[in-house]
Write a protein that holds these residues in place. Structure first.
Motif, PDB file in Angstrom:
ATOM      1  N   GLY A 214       0.811  -1.212   0.000  1.00 31.05           N
ATOM      2  CA  GLY A 214       0.000   0.000   0.000  1.00 31.05           C
ATOM      3  C   GLY A 214       0.840   1.254   0.000  1.00 31.05           C
ATOM      4  N   PHE A 215       1.936   1.243   0.745  1.00 35.07           N
ATOM      5  CA  PHE A 215       2.760   2.447   0.809  1.00 35.07           C
ATOM      6  C   PHE A 215       3.675   2.577  -0.405  1.00 35.07           C
ATOM      7  CE2 PHE A 215       6.493   4.885   1.998  1.00 35.07           C
ATOM      8  CZ  PHE A 215       5.910   6.029   2.511  1.00 35.07           C
ATOM      9  N   LEU A 216       4.421   1.513  -0.731  1.00 32.38           N
ATOM     10  CA  LEU A 216       5.408   1.612  -1.809  1.00 32.38           C
ATOM     11  C   LEU A 216       4.751   1.908  -3.149  1.00 32.38           C
ATOM     12  CD1 LEU A 216       7.874  -1.278  -0.917  1.00 32.38           C
ATOM     13  CD2 LEU A 216       8.299   1.163  -0.757  1.00 32.38           C
ATOM     14  N   ARG A 217       3.742   1.118  -3.506  1.00 36.52           N
ATOM     15  CA  ARG A 217       3.103   1.331  -4.800  1.00 36.52           C
ATOM     16  C   ARG A 217       2.305   2.628  -4.807  1.00 36.52           C
ATOM     17  NH1 ARG A 217       1.893  -4.429  -4.000  1.00 36.52           N
ATOM     18  NH2 ARG A 217       3.430  -5.640  -5.160  1.00 36.52           N
ATOM     19  N   GLY A 218       1.552   2.858  -3.749  1.00 39.63           N
ATOM     20  CA  GLY A 218       0.738   4.065  -3.702  1.00 39.63           C
ATOM     21  C   GLY A 218       1.564   5.333  -3.620  1.00 39.63           C
ATOM     22  N   GLN A 219       2.561   5.356  -2.729  1.00 36.98           N
ATOM     23  CA  GLN A 219       3.352   6.558  -2.555  1.00 36.98           C
ATOM     24  C   GLN A 219       4.230   6.838  -3.773  1.00 36.98           C
ATOM     25  OE1 GLN A 219       2.634   8.283   0.102  1.00 36.98           O
ATOM     26  NE2 GLN A 219       4.012   9.989  -0.332  1.00 36.98           N
ATOM     27  N   SER A 220       4.648   5.794  -4.482  1.00 35.78           N
ATOM     28  CA  SER A 220       5.409   6.014  -5.718  1.00 35.78           C
ATOM     29  C   SER A 220       4.562   6.743  -6.750  1.00 35.78           C
ATOM     30  CB  SER A 220       5.891   4.674  -6.281  1.00 35.78           C
ATOM     31  OG  SER A 220       6.757   4.024  -5.377  1.00 35.78           O
ATOM     32  N   GLY A 250       8.831  16.282  -5.868  1.00 41.99           N
ATOM     33  CA  GLY A 250       8.135  15.019  -6.082  1.00 41.99           C
ATOM     34  C   GLY A 250       8.927  13.836  -5.563  1.00 41.99           C
ATOM     35  N   PHE A 251      10.239  13.852  -5.767  1.00 45.18           N
ATOM     36  CA  PHE A 251      11.088  12.775  -5.245  1.00 45.18           C
ATOM     37  C   PHE A 251      11.078  12.755  -3.719  1.00 45.18           C
ATOM     38  CE2 PHE A 251      15.253  11.217  -3.802  1.00 45.18           C
ATOM     39  CZ  PHE A 251      15.251   9.961  -4.382  1.00 45.18           C
ATOM     40  N   LEU A 252      11.157  13.933  -3.099  1.00 48.02           N
ATOM     41  CA  LEU A 252      11.159  14.005  -1.640  1.00 48.02           C
ATOM     42  C   LEU A 252       9.786  13.721  -1.038  1.00 48.02           C
ATOM     43  CD1 LEU A 252      13.409  17.149  -1.043  1.00 48.02           C
ATOM     44  CD2 LEU A 252      14.033  14.738  -0.786  1.00 48.02           C
ATOM     45  N   SER A 253       8.738  13.715  -1.862  1.00 45.80           N
ATOM     46  CA  SER A 253       7.395  13.422  -1.351  1.00 45.80           C
ATOM     47  C   SER A 253       7.238  11.974  -0.921  1.00 45.80           C
ATOM     48  CB  SER A 253       6.341  13.761  -2.416  1.00 45.80           C
ATOM     49  OG  SER A 253       6.310  15.140  -2.684  1.00 45.80           O
ATOM     50  N   PHE A 254       8.250  11.136  -1.200  1.00 45.60           N
ATOM     51  CA  PHE A 254       8.211   9.778  -0.666  1.00 45.60           C
ATOM     52  C   PHE A 254       8.147   9.804   0.854  1.00 45.60           C
ATOM     53  CE2 PHE A 254       9.900   5.556   0.345  1.00 45.60           C
ATOM     54  CZ  PHE A 254       9.139   4.786  -0.511  1.00 45.60           C
ATOM     55  N   ILE A 255       8.743  10.857   1.457  1.00 45.73           N
ATOM     56  CA  ILE A 255       8.579  11.103   2.890  1.00 45.73           C
ATOM     57  C   ILE A 255       7.421  12.078   3.034  1.00 45.73           C
ATOM     58  CG2 ILE A 255       9.713  11.812   5.019  1.00 45.73           C
ATOM     59  CD1 ILE A 255      12.374  11.470   3.575  1.00 45.73           C
ATOM     60  N   TYR A 257       4.933  14.974   3.597  1.00 46.96           N
ATOM     61  CA  TYR A 257       5.024  16.391   3.936  1.00 46.96           C
ATOM     62  C   TYR A 257       6.373  17.032   3.597  1.00 46.96           C
ATOM     63  CZ  TYR A 257       1.108  14.804   6.792  1.00 46.96           C
ATOM     64  OH  TYR A 257      -0.045  14.214   7.211  1.00 46.96           O
ATOM     65  N   VAL A 258       7.444  16.266   3.464  1.00 47.06           N
ATOM     66  CA  VAL A 258       8.756  16.857   3.195  1.00 47.06           C
ATOM     67  C   VAL A 258       8.796  17.456   1.800  1.00 47.06           C
ATOM     68  CG1 VAL A 258      11.229  16.363   2.946  1.00 47.06           C
ATOM     69  CG2 VAL A 258       9.928  15.347   4.831  1.00 47.06           C
ATOM     70  N   GLY A 259       8.294  16.723   0.803  1.00 44.96           N
ATOM     71  CA  GLY A 259       8.311  17.229  -0.565  1.00 44.96           C
ATOM     72  C   GLY A 259       7.474  18.473  -0.731  1.00 44.96           C
ATOM     73  N   SER A 260       6.281  18.501  -0.149  1.00 44.18           N
ATOM     74  CA  SER A 260       5.422  19.670  -0.284  1.00 44.18           C
ATOM     75  C   SER A 260       6.021  20.888   0.398  1.00 44.18           C
ATOM     76  CB  SER A 260       4.039  19.364   0.300  1.00 44.18           C
ATOM     77  OG  SER A 260       3.416  18.310  -0.409  1.00 44.18           O
ATOM     78  N   PRO A 313       4.283   8.970   9.599  1.00 44.87           N
ATOM     79  CA  PRO A 313       5.364   9.745   8.974  1.00 44.87           C
ATOM     80  C   PRO A 313       6.597   9.901   9.847  1.00 44.87           C
ATOM     81  CG  PRO A 313       3.237  10.794   8.585  1.00 44.87           C
ATOM     82  CD  PRO A 313       2.983   9.666   9.531  1.00 44.87           C
ATOM     83  N   VAL A 314       6.415  10.078  11.162  1.00 41.15           N
ATOM     84  CA  VAL A 314       7.575  10.233  12.048  1.00 41.15           C
ATOM     85  C   VAL A 314       8.391   8.945  12.095  1.00 41.15           C
ATOM     86  CG1 VAL A 314       8.295  10.703  14.425  1.00 41.15           C
ATOM     87  CG2 VAL A 314       6.400  11.995  13.418  1.00 41.15           C
TER      88      VAL A 314
END
Length: 380
Positions: A214-220, A250-255, A257-260, A313-314
């Motif tokens: 759910g996280f890897l595929r969705g967050q990618s 966009g790359f940093l959005s894997f974490i 809130y960091v990318g935004s 996220p933390v």
């Protein structure tokens, strides 16, 4: 086996695995990346098999598709990003000087109109404009020095980057064999589980798979959407280095809130410096980031990632930083699977603890009061 010996055994096994990762850090990276690729692409390979393709043909189709997409990115996107990166490095001193002048000018006006009369009444000395400009200059100089230090570090570790690029040749080969034999590998591991524990292990493995997938595929997919939205949107409004900011964010959005936050801060600073004294470009750039964040938080993430992934996220940021510092780039690859597995196992351990005799053993005559019943309304 007693519980104490089981704890000792698994602690020793985890320590041994950590030692192996540390010793073979430079070698294991393509295998870790290949396993992640095989894990992510296995559902697609299964779908193609159900459509009549053999496992070998489905694997070749998927890998050729990945190579084709990467080639398009290298041809169409990388040259633009490289050009904007070089231009950004060259323009950075000028941006910092102009930002310094703007900040000191605005701060001087605010100080003269508002702060100085209040401070004078309170008996404090108000700093002059040259003092504030010098202070801002020191901060800008420190920021520029830090950025140059990061660039020098990247140049100094150029051999490591070249070695990383050379592993791109190894990873697809290993991913090919892992994707072809994925179900056989899982069956081999499953055969090593003692039958009396197989049900519990399958339950935990299902929860870990649900969390990771759910996280890897969705967050990618979320990262891809945000990178395209920020990059194209900021470029269309005329912001300098818009594509570079968008792809980086966009790359940093894997974490989460960091990318935004990166896109918001970078776009705001460059828009102010580029469009001063007008605020039109600033409003347009902030609008692109805010709309992208709204779509990501209310439409994209709920559909692709879901609310029940179970990765806070933390906890995710801690895992990425910890494993990245311990094992380098390999640690960044395995951080999310380890974080997902650890979270599921810890929740399972807490559940078993709450069901254990140690937790439920109460003194004679005392009644167990569950947390959810403490504030329950009384029936009339």
């Amino acid at each position: 086996m007693r519980i104490e010996w089981q704890i000792v055994f698994w602690a020793a096994a985890l320590a041994f695995i950590g030692l192996l990762l540390w010793l073979f850090n430079g070698v294991i990276m393509p295998f870790a990346a290949a396993f992640v690729i095989a894990y992510l692409m296995d559902p697609l390979a299964d779908y193609l098999q159900r459509r009549g393709m053999s496992r070998l043909a489905a694997t070749l189709f998927i890998l050729f598709g990945i190579v084709f997409v990467l080639a398009l990115i290298l041809v169409l996107v990388v040259p633009v990003l490289a050009h904007q990166s070089v231009a950004f490095i060259q323009a950075l001193p000028g941006l910092l000087n102009k930002l310094q002048s703007l900040v000191s000018g605005v701060a001087g006006k605010l100080n003269a109109q508002y702060a100085e009369p209040v401070l004078r009444k309170l008996g404090y000395h108000s700093p002059s404009v040259p003092e504030m400009r010098a202070s801002v200059g020191d901060i800008a100089g420190q920021a520029a020095g830090w950025f140059v230090g990061v660039l020098n570090s990247l140049v100094a570790h150029g051999a490591a980057l070249i070695s990383l690029m050379s592993l791109v040749v190894v990873t697809p080969v290993v991913a090919f064999y892992m994707l072809v034999d994925y179900h056989r590998m899982i069956a081999a591991v499953d055969g090593l589980i003692p039958p009396r524990y197989r049900g519990i292990v399958h339950q935990l493995a299902h929860q870990i798979d649900r969390t990771m997938s759910g996280f890897l595929r969705g967050q990618s997919l979320v990262c891809l959407f945000l990178g395209l939205w920020y990059g194209l949107g900021l470029s269309l409004v005329g912001l300098n280095f818009g594509l570079l900011i968008g792809i980086t964010a966009g790359f940093l959005s894997f974490i989460p809130y960091v990318g935004s936050m990166t896109a918001l801060v970078a776009a705001a600073i460059i828009a102010i410096v580029q469009g001063w004294p007008h605020w039109t470009l600033f409003a347009e750039a902030i609008g692109v980031v805010v709309v992208g964040q709204f779509l990501e938080g209310n439409v994209i993430s709920p559909k692709l990632v879901g609310d029940n992934v179970g990765l806070h996220p933390v906890w995710l940021m801690f895992a990425l930083l910890a494993f990245g510092s311990l094992f380098g780039f390999t640690g960044l690859i395995i951080a999310v699977p380890v974080a997902a597995a650890t979270g599921v196992i810890m929740r399972f351990a807490v559940q078993k603890y709450r069901e254990s005799h140690l937790f439920m053993n109460l003194p004679q005559g005392q009644t167990l009061i569950l947390p959810e019943t403490v504030n329950a309304p009384k029936e009339h």
